[in-house]
Scaffold this active site. Structure first.
Site, PDB file in Angstrom:
ATOM      1  N   TYR A 156       8.371  30.592  12.047  1.00 51.64           N
ATOM      2  CA  TYR A 156       9.077  29.404  11.743  1.00 51.64           C
ATOM      3  C   TYR A 156      10.340  28.719  12.501  1.00 51.64           C
ATOM      4  O   TYR A 156      10.205  27.366  12.680  1.00 51.64           O
ATOM      5  CB  TYR A 156       9.837  29.839  10.349  1.00 51.64           C
ATOM      6  CG  TYR A 156      10.676  29.084   9.594  1.00 51.64           C
ATOM      7  CD1 TYR A 156      10.190  27.987   8.606  1.00 51.64           C
ATOM      8  CD2 TYR A 156      12.074  28.947   9.639  1.00 51.64           C
ATOM      9  CE1 TYR A 156      10.626  27.134   8.061  1.00 51.64           C
ATOM     10  CE2 TYR A 156      12.675  28.011   8.751  1.00 51.64           C
ATOM     11  CZ  TYR A 156      12.251  27.164   8.085  1.00 51.64           C
ATOM     12  OH  TYR A 156      12.824  26.360   7.253  1.00 51.64           O
ATOM     13  N   LYS A 160      10.324  24.892  14.043  1.00 51.14           N
ATOM     14  CA  LYS A 160      11.449  23.945  13.780  1.00 51.14           C
ATOM     15  C   LYS A 160      12.473  23.812  15.319  1.00 51.14           C
ATOM     16  O   LYS A 160      12.717  22.455  15.240  1.00 51.14           O
ATOM     17  CB  LYS A 160      12.480  24.824  12.808  1.00 51.14           C
ATOM     18  CG  LYS A 160      12.044  25.141  11.617  1.00 51.14           C
ATOM     19  CD  LYS A 160      11.523  23.726  10.832  1.00 51.14           C
ATOM     20  CE  LYS A 160      11.084  23.816   9.354  1.00 51.14           C
ATOM     21  NZ  LYS A 160      10.762  22.570   8.667  1.00 51.14           N
TER      22      LYS A 160
HETATM   23  P1  NAP Z   1      10.809  24.041  -1.136  1.00 53.19           P
HETATM   24  O1  NAP Z   1      11.608  23.991  -2.252  1.00 53.19           O
HETATM   25  O2  NAP Z   1       9.921  25.336  -0.695  1.00 53.19           O
HETATM   26  O3  NAP Z   1       9.440  22.868  -1.159  1.00 53.19           O
HETATM   27  C1  NAP Z   1       8.625  22.769  -0.074  1.00 53.19           C
HETATM   28  C2  NAP Z   1       7.866  21.682  -0.377  1.00 53.19           C
HETATM   29  O4  NAP Z   1       6.726  21.276   0.505  1.00 53.19           O
HETATM   30  C3  NAP Z   1       7.200  21.175  -1.786  1.00 53.19           C
HETATM   31  O5  NAP Z   1       7.518  19.982  -1.827  1.00 53.19           O
HETATM   32  C4  NAP Z   1       5.721  21.708  -1.516  1.00 53.19           C
HETATM   33  O6  NAP Z   1       4.901  20.992  -2.447  1.00 53.19           O
HETATM   34  C5  NAP Z   1       5.587  21.042   0.004  1.00 53.19           C
HETATM   35  N1  NAP Z   1       4.562  21.613   0.785  1.00 53.19           N
HETATM   36  C6  NAP Z   1       4.354  23.118   1.231  1.00 53.19           C
HETATM   37  N2  NAP Z   1       3.236  23.176   1.645  1.00 53.19           N
HETATM   38  C7  NAP Z   1       2.575  21.848   1.770  1.00 53.19           C
HETATM   39  C8  NAP Z   1       1.559  21.403   2.485  1.00 53.19           C
HETATM   40  N3  NAP Z   1       0.527  22.311   3.087  1.00 53.19           N
HETATM   41  N4  NAP Z   1       1.293  20.108   2.213  1.00 53.19           N
HETATM   42  C9  NAP Z   1       2.058  19.197   1.747  1.00 53.19           C
HETATM   43  N5  NAP Z   1       3.315  19.582   1.090  1.00 53.19           N
HETATM   44  C10 NAP Z   1       3.621  20.854   1.162  1.00 53.19           C
HETATM   45  O7  NAP Z   1      11.325  23.764   0.248  1.00 53.19           O
HETATM   46  P2  NAP Z   1      12.601  23.268   0.520  1.00 53.19           P
HETATM   47  O8  NAP Z   1      13.757  24.497   0.815  1.00 53.19           O
HETATM   48  O9  NAP Z   1      13.059  21.982  -0.016  1.00 53.19           O
HETATM   49  O10 NAP Z   1      12.592  22.817   2.383  1.00 53.19           O
HETATM   50  C11 NAP Z   1      11.986  21.440   2.529  1.00 53.19           C
HETATM   51  C12 NAP Z   1      11.945  21.424   4.283  1.00 53.19           C
HETATM   52  O11 NAP Z   1      13.395  21.548   4.390  1.00 53.19           O
HETATM   53  C13 NAP Z   1      11.290  22.293   4.840  1.00 53.19           C
HETATM   54  O12 NAP Z   1      10.567  21.993   5.801  1.00 53.19           O
HETATM   55  C14 NAP Z   1      11.979  23.488   5.096  1.00 53.19           C
HETATM   56  O13 NAP Z   1      11.662  24.037   6.463  1.00 53.19           O
HETATM   57  C15 NAP Z   1      13.467  22.623   5.559  1.00 53.19           C
HETATM   58  N6  NAP Z   1      14.667  23.466   5.545  1.00 53.19           N
HETATM   59  C16 NAP Z   1      15.141  24.324   4.483  1.00 53.19           C
HETATM   60  C17 NAP Z   1      16.085  25.058   4.380  1.00 53.19           C
HETATM   61  C18 NAP Z   1      16.682  25.787   3.068  1.00 53.19           C
HETATM   62  O14 NAP Z   1      17.540  26.401   3.240  1.00 53.19           O
HETATM   63  N7  NAP Z   1      15.830  25.481   1.941  1.00 53.19           N
HETATM   64  C19 NAP Z   1      16.884  25.174   5.423  1.00 53.19           C
HETATM   65  C20 NAP Z   1      16.480  24.596   6.796  1.00 53.19           C
HETATM   66  C21 NAP Z   1      15.336  23.786   6.604  1.00 53.19           C
HETATM   67  P3  NAP Z   1       4.427  21.900  -3.597  1.00 53.19           P
HETATM   68  O15 NAP Z   1       5.379  21.814  -4.551  1.00 53.19           O
HETATM   69  O16 NAP Z   1       3.095  21.090  -4.071  1.00 53.19           O
HETATM   70  O17 NAP Z   1       3.939  23.411  -3.112  1.00 53.19           O
END
Ligand code: NAP
Length: 249
Positions: A156, A160
């Site tokens: 991961y 990133k």
């Molecule tokens: P999340 O709640 O797990 O949601 C992930 C989203 O990505 C969902 O809409 C999911 O769609 C979609 N997704 C997953 N696999 C996919 C694929 N193969 N094709 C298209 N869409 C896909 O994640 P989040 O925490 O909101 O994170 C969003 C972004 O922020 C990510 O890139 C993550 O790495 C980054 N981020 C998050 C955090 C954190 O603390 N949460 C921190 C740093 C960075 P479905 O609902 O259809 O599965």
């Protein structure tokens, strides 16, 4: 609808939940014509329901970012229906955590494909239209661990960090065409992705956050709106860290 993104066509990947959903709603609230994606039909319907419940217009579409043909088809559909996407948020992402000695090839490859190869493909798909109109905004959602590293997340964190190099390079390529490319590096944000952490892990994380709270998806949406709207006109190739002070690069 008037607002900071009035009439602008926006594409947000992974808008069914968490950070992507908050960005999609924030952009629609500011008058953007927003297309949000989910991996399933019910997920896409849920996106349209979220827009409707907020009293906003917006579209939900099915997209697996690993499906190259699906990306091309979706960008064509959006362009035919609403016009060239002016704003792309590459937000979809997954984790498949494991210690290196135990990490399987599929855990590595799934994360690289979903988090990084997709960013290349979706960006390329919207770029031609942006170049033609000499305007565009691409925002890539990276992560604090791309800068700090994190044990158990070599796959991961590599993606990133890779997104940041991609962002800087593409920014240089397209700056003269009026297109900006930036990354946002969230810290710990309350979403499904972090829900699996246990109390001990959360307490350890909290000790490291100077602002003494976990982030909310809206905190990232605010940063995305800043970069997507005219307030971000003179910013490109940058990474905006939104993490409560967790990491100070
Ligand atoms: P999340 O709640 O797990 O949601 C992930 C989203 O990505 C969902 O809409 C999911 O769609 C979609 N997704 C997953 N696999 C996919 C694929 N193969 N094709 C298209 N869409 C896909 O994640 P989040 O925490 O909101 O994170 C969003 C972004 O922020 C990510 O890139 C993550 O790495 C980054 N981020 C998050 C955090 C954190 O603390 N949460 C921190 C740093 C960075 P479905 O609902 O259809 O599965």
């Amino acid at each position: 609808m008037t607002g900071m993104l009035s009439e602008q066509v926006c594409l947000v990947t992974g808008a069914s939940r968490g950070i992507g959903q908050a960005i999609a709603l924030a952009f629609a609230r500011e008058g953007g014509t927003v297309y949000g994606t989910a991996t399933t039909g019910p997920g896409a319907a849920g996106i349209e329901k979220a827009f409707a419940e907020a009293g906003l217009d917006g579209y939900g579409r099915v997209l697996n970012v690993n499906d190259a043909g699906g990306i091309t088809d979706l960008v064509k559909e959006i362009t035919d229906r609403s016009g060239t996407p002016a704003i792309l948020v590459n937000n979809a992402g997954i984790i498949r955590d494991n210690l290196m000695l135990r990490m399987r090839d599929d855990e590595w490859e799934d994360v690289v494909r979903t988090n990084m190869t997709s960013v290349f493909r979706v960006s390329r798909a919207v770029l031609r239209g942006m170049v033609r109109v000499r305007h565009g905004r691409i925002i890539n959602i990276s992560s604090v661990v791309g800068t700090t590293g994190n044990a158990g997340q070599a796959n991961y964190a590599a993606t990133k960090a890779g997104m940041i190099g991609f962002t800087k390079s593409l920014a240089l390529e397209v700056a003269a065409r009026g297109i900006t490319v930036n990354a946002i590096s969230p810290g710990f944000i309350e979403t499904d992705m972090t829900a699996a952490l246990n109390d001990e892990q959360r307490a350890a994380m909290m000790r490291e956050i100077p602002l003494k709270r976990f982030g909310l998806p809206q905190d990232i949406a605010g940063a995305a709106l800043f970069l997507a709207s005219c307030t971000g006109n003179y910013i490109t190739g940058q990474t905006l860290h939104v993490n409560g002070g967790l990491c100070r690069p």
